[in-house]
Write an enzyme that holds these catalytic residues in place. Structure first.
Site, PDB file in Angstrom:
ATOM      1  N   HIS A 198       0.816  -1.132  -0.114  1.00 18.11           N
ATOM      2  CA  HIS A 198       0.143  -0.100   0.130  1.00 18.11           C
ATOM      3  C   HIS A 198       1.039   1.255   0.120  1.00 18.11           C
ATOM      4  CE1 HIS A 198      -3.445  -2.555   0.976  1.00 18.11           C
ATOM      5  NE2 HIS A 198      -2.606  -3.203   1.777  1.00 18.11           N
ATOM      6  N   SER A 219      14.799  20.865 -17.930  1.00 20.96           N
ATOM      7  CA  SER A 219      13.590  21.532 -18.308  1.00 20.96           C
ATOM      8  C   SER A 219      13.975  22.681 -19.137  1.00 20.96           C
ATOM      9  CB  SER A 219      12.747  22.176 -16.793  1.00 20.96           C
ATOM     10  OG  SER A 219      11.827  23.152 -17.276  1.00 20.96           O
ATOM     11  N   LYS A 249      16.206  21.556 -12.896  1.00 20.12           N
ATOM     12  CA  LYS A 249      15.338  20.020 -13.002  1.00 20.12           C
ATOM     13  C   LYS A 249      16.071  19.069 -13.748  1.00 20.12           C
ATOM     14  CE  LYS A 249      10.963  20.004 -13.214  1.00 20.12           C
ATOM     15  NZ  LYS A 249      10.295  18.646 -12.215  1.00 20.12           N
ATOM     16  N   GLU A 288       8.878   7.689 -17.217  1.00 19.59           N
ATOM     17  CA  GLU A 288       7.823   8.252 -17.509  1.00 19.59           C
ATOM     18  C   GLU A 288       7.066   7.800 -18.882  1.00 19.59           C
ATOM     19  OE1 GLU A 288       7.659  12.411 -17.257  1.00 19.59           O
ATOM     20  OE2 GLU A 288       8.905  12.172 -15.109  1.00 19.59           O
TER      21      GLU A 288
END
Ligand code: ARG
Length: 484
Positions: free
Chosen positions: A164, A285, A291, A298
């Site tokens: 969980h 970025s 970043k 992803e």
């Protein structure tokens, strides 16, 4: 109304038509822009078909010679790009027949005897699928190797294990990484089963009913490296189970990769800070100079969507499809090509990302006992003292509640506090309240005890070795067949 005369697609079936195809029909039905990928397989299956036409005595020897050398020339020209489809070609089959007739004149059409595009396309697509599923299997095998190596690197590193997304019990971090190799080895075994089931040649089924010409489907099957020829010509031309099953396997691989993607995204957050993804496998970025984004992870997560979509699309197209060939079946190709090509780009990127990611051992080790992840050890300690598990669970829960109330960890409770909670919680309980103790006690087969993890990694390595042998022998046989 029509520019049919310039459309080579009509050339395969123009006899009974007064007019050529309308531009709208031609635009809709044209598939050569994607099915050109089948060209090498179409040429190879034409050579196999030519051999049976030759042994049946249906073609004059001179025609056979001409056809064979023209087909072989086309093989080289297709490979080099010298021969390519033109605007008026409908599909790969009509484009290659144009190639034949351009080389040797009308006699080029002799290759079509006893064959239909229906059995031809079913055969070509099987050959394409076998070739490319072997390529996917090769990459999966390399990915497993990378995972096993990374798991070995961290086979002594404790970390919290989660259920969980909450701290559950400590695990060896290598155990956590190795789980992905098990998933991919199941995919490899799916591909191996699929290869056996797909090894059936539809060539000789003709349009649907077989052929009145003395063809030899079994000989063609052997020539093309299939184990057998179809047992039912109608099934031969309409069966696309090999496509939907391949898409299921590819989607399952995609789902497995997506779980790695999600894990990497989480572990690379500032909040976790466990994973340091290499610069070469991260992006920046355009506006925020600080970043560093885990884009591969992803994309790995995101690509599963299209892989599942391709499976759903083909299954839906096949549902309720009536007897034998229907043009709907042309919709089987783009999803298959897309799923295969997606994974052939994705898998090496994921392999590279995993191979170059470093994990923060100190941070993981420090987190391992937190979140009361050793509470189960207290319960198990009581079970060993013959206390029923329900009572043991209750007592361990009371220890956690006391710690939460007084802002302490479990090992910080005093002997008196332990005894007050349960008379069997004697001083010995402290020995199990360490991460090392908890880890080394998980000795069940497949458990996280260091010795079990070492055995698991050995087994995974051995299995990967067996898969690589299987894949390379199948791949060698396939390329031998293609170049025969
Ligand atoms: N391009 C077609 C396909 O991919 C080839 C088979 C055409 N057969 C037919 N009966 N029109 O399915």
């Amino acid at each position: 109304m029509s520019t049919g005369a310039t459309q080579n697609g009509g050339a395969l079936w123009g006899g009974r038509f007064a007019d050529g195809p309308s531009d709208a029909l031609f635009a809709l039905s044209r598939s050569v822009q994607f099915d050109w990928r089948l060209a090498p397989y179409d040429l190879r299956s034409s050579l196999a078909h030519l051999s049976v036409l030759e042994s049946s005595g249906l073609l004059p020897a001179e025609t056979v010679l001409k056809l064979r050398s023209a087909l072989k020339e086309l093989q080289l020209e297709v490979a080099s790009g010298k021969f390519a489809p033109i605007d008026s070609d409908e599909d790969v089959h009509s484009a290659l027949e144009r190639g034949l007739t351009e080389k040797i004149g009308a006699v080029g059409g002799a290759i079509r005897a006893g064959r239909s595009r229906n059995d031809q396309v079913a055969t070509d697509l099987r050959l394409y699928a076998i070739d490319h599923m072997l390529a996917v299997a090769g990459q999966l095998n390399s990915l497993c190797e990378v995972i096993i190596a990374k798991a070995t690197e961290y086979s002594d590193a404790p970390a919290p294990g989660f259920t969980h997304l909450q701290h559950a019990q400590p695990v060896i971090f290598g155990h956590e990484i190795a789980k992905h190799a098990h998933a991919f080895q199941r995919d490899l075994s799916r591909i191996s089963d699929w290869l056996d089931r797909t090894s059936v040649s539809p060539l000789g089924s003709g349009a649907l009913a077989g052929s009145s010409l003395p063809l030899n489907p079994k000989a063609t099957a052997t020539d093309l490296g299939f184990t057998e020829s179809t047992g039912n010509s109608i099934d031969g031309v309409s069966d696309r189970d090999f496509v939907s099953e391949a898409l299921f396997i590819l989607a399952t691989i995609g789902v497995h990769v997506s779980r790695i993607g999600e894990e990497w995204c989480i572990l690379a957050t500032t909040e976790f800070g466990w994973a340091k993804v290499a610069d070469a496998y991260s992006t920046g970025s355009s506006i925020m100079p600080q970043k560093k984004n885990p884009d591969i992870a992803e994309l790995a997560r995101g690509k599963a969507g299209r892989l599942i979509g391709n499976l759903t699309g083909v299954m839906t197209m096949l549902k309720g499809l009536p007897f034998a060939y229907n043009r709907d079946l042309q919709e089987d190709k783009e999803p298959l090509f897309d799923s295969i090509e997606t994974l052939l780009v994705l898998l090496p990127a994921v392999s590279g990302m995993i191979a170059t990611t470093e994990f923060d051992r100190a941070k993981m080790a420090a987190a391992a006992p937190t979140g009361f992840s050793l509470a189960t050890e207290i319960a198990d300690y009581l079970v060993r003292a013959h206390i029923p598990f329900s009572q043991a669970h209750e007592a361990a829960g009371a220890c956690v509640a006391l710690c939460e109330k007084t802002n302490r960890e479990l090992h910080e409770l005093t002997d008196a506090e332990f005894l007050a909670i349960h008379p069997s919680l004697t001083g010995g309980v402290r020995e199990v309240l360490t991460v090392a103790g908890a880890l080394s006690s998980r000795t069940t087969a497949g458990g996280t005890a260091p010795a079990e993890v070492a055995k698991q990694l050995k087994d995974l390595t051995a299995k990967n070795g067996e898969f690589i042998k299987l894949i390379s022998s199948r791949a060698a046989a396939f390329s031998g067949m293609m170049s025969a």
